[in-house]
Design a protein around this motif. Structure first.
Motif, short mmCIF file in Angstrom:
data_model
loop_
_atom_site.label_atom_id
_atom_site.label_comp_id
_atom_site.label_asym_id
_atom_site.label_seq_id
_atom_site.Cartn_x
_atom_site.Cartn_y
_atom_site.Cartn_z
N UNK A 1 0.82 -1.42 0.00
CA UNK A 1 0.14 0.00 0.12
C UNK A 1 0.91 1.28 -0.04
N UNK A 2 2.17 1.00 0.01
CA UNK A 2 3.09 2.19 0.18
C UNK A 2 4.02 2.21 -1.14
N UNK A 3 3.91 3.38 -1.74
CA UNK A 3 4.67 3.47 -2.96
C UNK A 3 6.27 3.32 -2.82
N UNK A 4 6.67 3.68 -1.67
CA UNK A 4 8.25 3.60 -1.53
C UNK A 4 8.65 2.07 -1.47
N UNK A 5 7.57 1.32 -0.74
CA UNK A 5 7.98 -0.21 -0.81
C UNK A 5 7.87 -0.71 -2.10
N UNK A 6 6.59 -0.37 -2.81
CA UNK A 6 6.64 -0.89 -4.20
C UNK A 6 7.83 -0.65 -5.11
N UNK A 7 8.42 0.54 -5.01
CA UNK A 7 9.44 0.83 -5.90
C UNK A 7 10.59 -0.33 -5.40
N UNK A 8 10.67 -0.22 -4.20
CA UNK A 8 11.99 -1.12 -3.49
C UNK A 8 11.61 -2.68 -3.97
N UNK A 9 10.26 -3.05 -3.82
CA UNK A 9 10.03 -4.34 -4.35
C UNK A 9 10.48 -4.74 -5.85
N UNK A 10 9.83 -3.77 -6.69
CA UNK A 10 10.42 -3.92 -8.01
C UNK A 10 11.90 -3.79 -8.30
N UNK A 11 12.63 -3.05 -7.67
CA UNK A 11 14.00 -2.96 -7.81
C UNK A 11 14.44 -4.17 -7.43
N UNK A 12 14.02 -4.83 -6.37
CA UNK A 12 14.78 -6.07 -5.83
C UNK A 12 14.10 -7.18 -6.87
#
Length: 935
Positions: A328-339
């Motif tokens: 639900x957080x954009x920051x975590x989504x960005x980190x997940x996609x990067x991972x």
């Protein structure tokens, strides 16, 4: 009837003629028949219309009569059953909206109607003619143009009660006119009624859909609260895994299982052409944008296994990772996609473009459909220069491997905005599942297709299975985006629902075959159906595999315990660390003795060749001492400290390897660890660095020791003499061996061992004889041979018939003179045994024992260096080595490839396979029990 009519005429004072009575009777019969037929038509039409209205009213009354069931929300069944019930209701609605009469029945009715119309027209004409003849004043045209003719003819019972000529004729004519326009009215009425019913059903469906969405939201919140409550209780009594998580763990074990057993457990395999919207469909099902994107670039480079399950929070987590990404957080989504992108790039090795290594992750959230999906790299048509040469074939082979599983659900993704002829994946899917028994076809980007395609009707052909050469269980149309990568999942879903509500092309299509939400329900239902049908059979397969492996182990290794690779690693780790501990049990005397021997072994060549011999051959005591001091100082400043540190490290390594060799020779030694231990020691030695300050400390100590030229007592003098004598004897033996190889065997060896000298050895033997005569004449001869002496030797040999060159003479002179010099030095050692008294008092004269002092200085330097190195080893370096070994072992414990490389063999592989099969079978049985309990 005839009698009643006759009596009435008699009362009126008139007697009708026989012909008139028969004509009127015949007209009444015809009128009654027409009325009956008309009633039947009206009954049929009215029944059809009234039935629809009655059905609608009954539905409204039933819906309004429903009691308030909000209190029953807590008792609702699981979402899967609600989803199944919703699908059944939608299918019933589709069947009602698409209902129509059988065309054959329509055709038969029309034929009967035409025949009846012809017959009735004839009879009606006869009746009118008869009435005209009976009543001459009857005006036919006026009768036909009468404005109230239809009202009078259609009155309920008037035609039966009034036996007048005018009412009978009017009823007959009304039948004729009604029949004339009945067909057109029927068609128009039915069409209008069908359209009104369709609009009404659409309105009812939308209203019903809103109610369902409202119930789903309420249900989602309730399930979230229940899951939170279960989670808190689960922490207290131990966490209980969900059904889908248990199944996902089984699949993870199978992906790492190397035994030759085919994996036929169900999973949803997502395949499609590159950029067909494959990943977007998966994101819509997972309700989160979890995958990286690239404009026209291949982003999916490895299989990604996504396990969807319910949970109170919307999170994602990688396998073997404790971190949870809040979706639900954009920051975590960005980190997940990067991972995800980093893991994909790391999985690609050796210059390849795609990899078969599976990236496993779990996505949990309220309302998610439980299933396991595997997203594969998209099928490409052309390889670019940046790709590996086998990229296209590798992707196709990977897709075939996953789809070859007879229990896998194939989710075939096709881009609806491009020409169907450009599709590659449909041919591939049709080859792997020709009957379409486990394929679900998904057409993406249908919003673009409807607007851009020249013939939008091709979409209907695709979704009806009439265009592609493949079959499928179901066909779905979805919209997975508006072209903006920043749109949220909710925005895309709203856009998708709005599109299908307003689309003219998809208005007539079954609503259950559109939207990603319905697709998710259908895929989840097919997945669990396949799981329930096949999982027990797969469990039996692994049970048989386990029995075969256990039998093979008993036959090959009956007395050994089954230790897999991890258990063997831990056992080897313990043995290595035990040997490291043994280093601390080595005594100081043993350390110093080993260091002293190793130091002299590495230094003696330099001491003899670069210090002792050059100085001793000078022939002068003062020159000898000066040369020795200079050379010793240079050596101590430049080479000696670093060489000493190297020696200390070699001794430490030799000691540790000695303990390993001793353990290797023991009775209970297991040879399976040998290669592993050797590699660990080599890696630790390679990583180990001696303390940086150690050479500087040694330099100071060694310089101070070598500058001292005062032998303190007789004991030290005797020790130095002995040390010099041993060293000279050793060098003498080396020189004699070199000389023997040069001149060949002597007379005794030739006679006793039947060995003979070679031709060049015979020549050098004669040269040696001549050189020995020179040294006999001058025992104090210098190390160099003059030109005159070389000429004399050459001429003497020529006189004996042996031709030699100057180079051969020089080559032979070096070992000959060295042997002579060492023997003389050895004799001086015997003379210096009693020279300590003269040395202590400074008496000059024979014998000069400067060589003894030199070797005493070197001997003292070796002692202090050994002592300093021993302190460094015991206090620091042994512990640092232990730390390095532990670090190497820790690194190897995390490196599965390294374990496989170092711990190999049939025994290891068999134990590994047996462990995996047991684990898979146990987890499958546990999953089956939970599955049956859920049923």
């Amino acid at each position: 009837m005839w009698r009643i009519n006759q009596r009435n005429w008699e009362l009126l004072g008139q007697v009708p003629s026989t012909q008139l009575v028969h004509s009127r009777a015949f007209g009444l019969v015809v009128a009654r028949i027409a009325k009956s037929i008309l009633k039947i038509r009206y009954l049929l039409l009215g029944g059809a219309v009234g039935g629809g209205v009655s059905l609608h009213n009954s539905y409204k009354q039933w819906k309004e009569a429903l009691p308030d069931m909000s209190w029953f929300v807590e008792m609702l069944p699981p979402p899967e059953k609600l989803d199944t019930w919703q699908q059944n209701v939608i299918q019933l609605k589709d069947k009602v909206s698409n209902f129509e009469f059988d065309p054959r029945l329509k055709e038969l009715t029309k034929m009967k109607y035409d025949d009846l119309k012809v017959w009735f027209d004839e009879r009606l004409e006869s009746a009118i003619n008869a009435s005209t003849e009976a009543s001459p004043d009857f005006d036919r045209e006026k009768f036909l143009k009468s404005p109230d003719i239809i009202d009078r003819l259609t009155s309920s019972e008037a035609s039966e009660q009034v036996p007048t000529q005018q009412s009978q004729s009017t009823s007959a004519f009304s039948v004729f006119r009604a029949n004339k326009t009945g067909s057109e009215q029927k068609v128009e009425s039915l069409n209008s009624r069908v359209e009104s019913l369709q609009d009404e059903l659409i309105k009812i469906q939308l209203k019903y859909q809103k109610e369902l969405e409202k119930l789903e939201k309420e249900n989602k919140e309730l399930r979230k609260q229940i899951l939170l409550k279960e989670k808190v209780e689960g922490v207290r009594r131990g966490i209980k895994k969900s059904l889908i998580d248990m199944y996902s763990e089984v699949l993870d074990e199978l992906s790492e299982f190397g035994y030759k057993s085919q994996d036929n457990l169900p999973r949803v395999v997502v395949v499609g052409d590159q950029s067909s919207g494959k990943t977007s469909v998966l994101e819509m099902i997972a309700q989160a944008r979890i995958f990286p994107r690239g404009a026209g670039e291949m982003m999916t480079r490895a299989p990604v296994k996504v396990t969807l399950s319910e949970g109170p929070y919307h999170i994602a987590q990688f396998k073997y990772s404790t971190r949870e990404f809040d979706l639900t957080k954009d920051s975590d989504l960005d980190q997940l996609r990067r991972e995800v992108e980093i893991r994909m790039k790391n999985s690609v090795k050796n210059g390849q473009t795609v990899s078969t290594d599976v990236i496993s992750m779990t996505v949990k959230g309220p309302g998610l459909s439980r299933m396991v999906l595997v997203d594969l790299p998209g099928v490409i048509s052309t390889q670019t220069i940046e790709m590996a040469n086998d990229t296209k074939d590798s992707i196709i082979q990977m897709s075939r491997m996953y789809m070859s599983n007879p229990n896998a659900i194939i989710l075939c993704i096709q881009d609806g905005s491009v020409d169907a002829e450009r599709s590659n994946v449909t041919d591939l899917v049709s080859q792997m599942d020709p009957q379409g028994k486990r394929t679900i076809f998904v057409l993406t980007k249908v919003d673009l297709a409807e607007n851009n395609l020249a013939d939008p009707q091709r979409i209907e052909k695709i979704l009806s299975g009439r265009l592609f050469p493949m079959k499928a269980l179901g066909y779905f149309a979805v919209v997975t985006g508006k072209g903006n990568t920043n749109d949220t999942i909710q925005q895309i879903r709203d856009y998708e629902e709005a599109f299908f509500k307003s689309s003219k092309l998809f208005k007539t299509m079954a609503s259950s075959a559109v939207t990603t939400k319905n697709l998710s329900f259908a895929v989840s239902e097919c997945f669990w159906k396949m799981v329930r049908e096949t999982v027990e059979q797969q469990a039996d397969t692994f049970k048989a595999t386990r029995f075969n492996l256990e039998t093979e182990w008993k036959n090959n290794f009956p007395r050994l315990r089954e230790l897999d690779r991890d258990e063997l690693f831990e056992k080897a780790r313990g043995e290595i660390l035990d040997e490291v501990i043994n280093l601390s049990q080595v005594g100081a005397k043993e350390w110093e003795s080993s260091l002293n021997e190793k130091l002299w072994e590495n230094m003696k060549s330099h001491v003899f060749e670069n210090i002792f011999l050059p100085a001793a051959m000078s022939g002068s005591s003062s020159i000898f001492n000066t040369a020795v001091d200079i050379r010793l100082k240079q050596w101590a400043e430049d080479q000696l400290p670093a060489k000493s540190v190297q020696v200390g490290w070699e001794v430490l390594k030799d000691k540790f390897e000695g303990f390993l060799a001793k353990a290797k020779a023991s009775k209970n030694h297991d040879s399976i660890f040998d290669h592993f231990k050797e590699n660990v020691v080599e890696e630790a030695v390679r990583r180990h660095q001696w303390e940086v300050k150690a050479p500087e400390v040694l330099r100071v100590i060694q310089l101070n020791t070598l500058e001292d030229r005062n032998v303190h007592d007789k004991y030290q003098w005797d020790a130095a003499v002995k040390f010099l004598e041993e060293c000279v004897k050793e060098r003498l033996r080396v020189t004699e061996t070199l000389l023997r190889d040069l001149i060949g065997p002597g007379a005794y060896e030739r006679w006793a061992h039947w060995t003979y000298a070679a031709a060049d050895q015979s020549i050098k033997s004669k040269i040696k004889t001549e050189l020995d005569q020179i040294l006999v004449i001058d025992s104090n001869h210098g190390p160099s041979l003059s030109l005159e002496e070389q000429t004399v030797v050459r001429k003497n040999l020529e006189n004996r018939g042996v031709k030699v060159d100057v180079e051969a003479i020089r080559t032979t002179w070096f070992p000959v003179y060295r042997k002579h010099f060492l023997k003389r030095s050895l004799g001086k050692c015997f003379d210096c045994r009693k020279g300590f008294w003269m040395y202590q008092r400074g008496v000059e004269g024979e014998p000069e024992c400067n060589e003894v002092v030199l070797f005493w200085r070197i001997q003292q330097m070796l002692k202090v260096t050994s002592n300093a190195l021993r302190q460094q080893v015991v206090n620091r370096e042994a512990r640092r080595l232990e730390k390095e070994i532990k670090q190497v072992l820790e690194d190897y414990s995390q490196d599965k490839d390294k374990k496989v490389q170092l711990l190999t063999g049939k025994r290891v592989q068999l134990a590994e396979d047996l462990k995996r099969v047991r684990l898979i079978q146990e987890r499958l049985e546990e999953f089956i029990q939970a599955l049956n309990k859920e049923k």
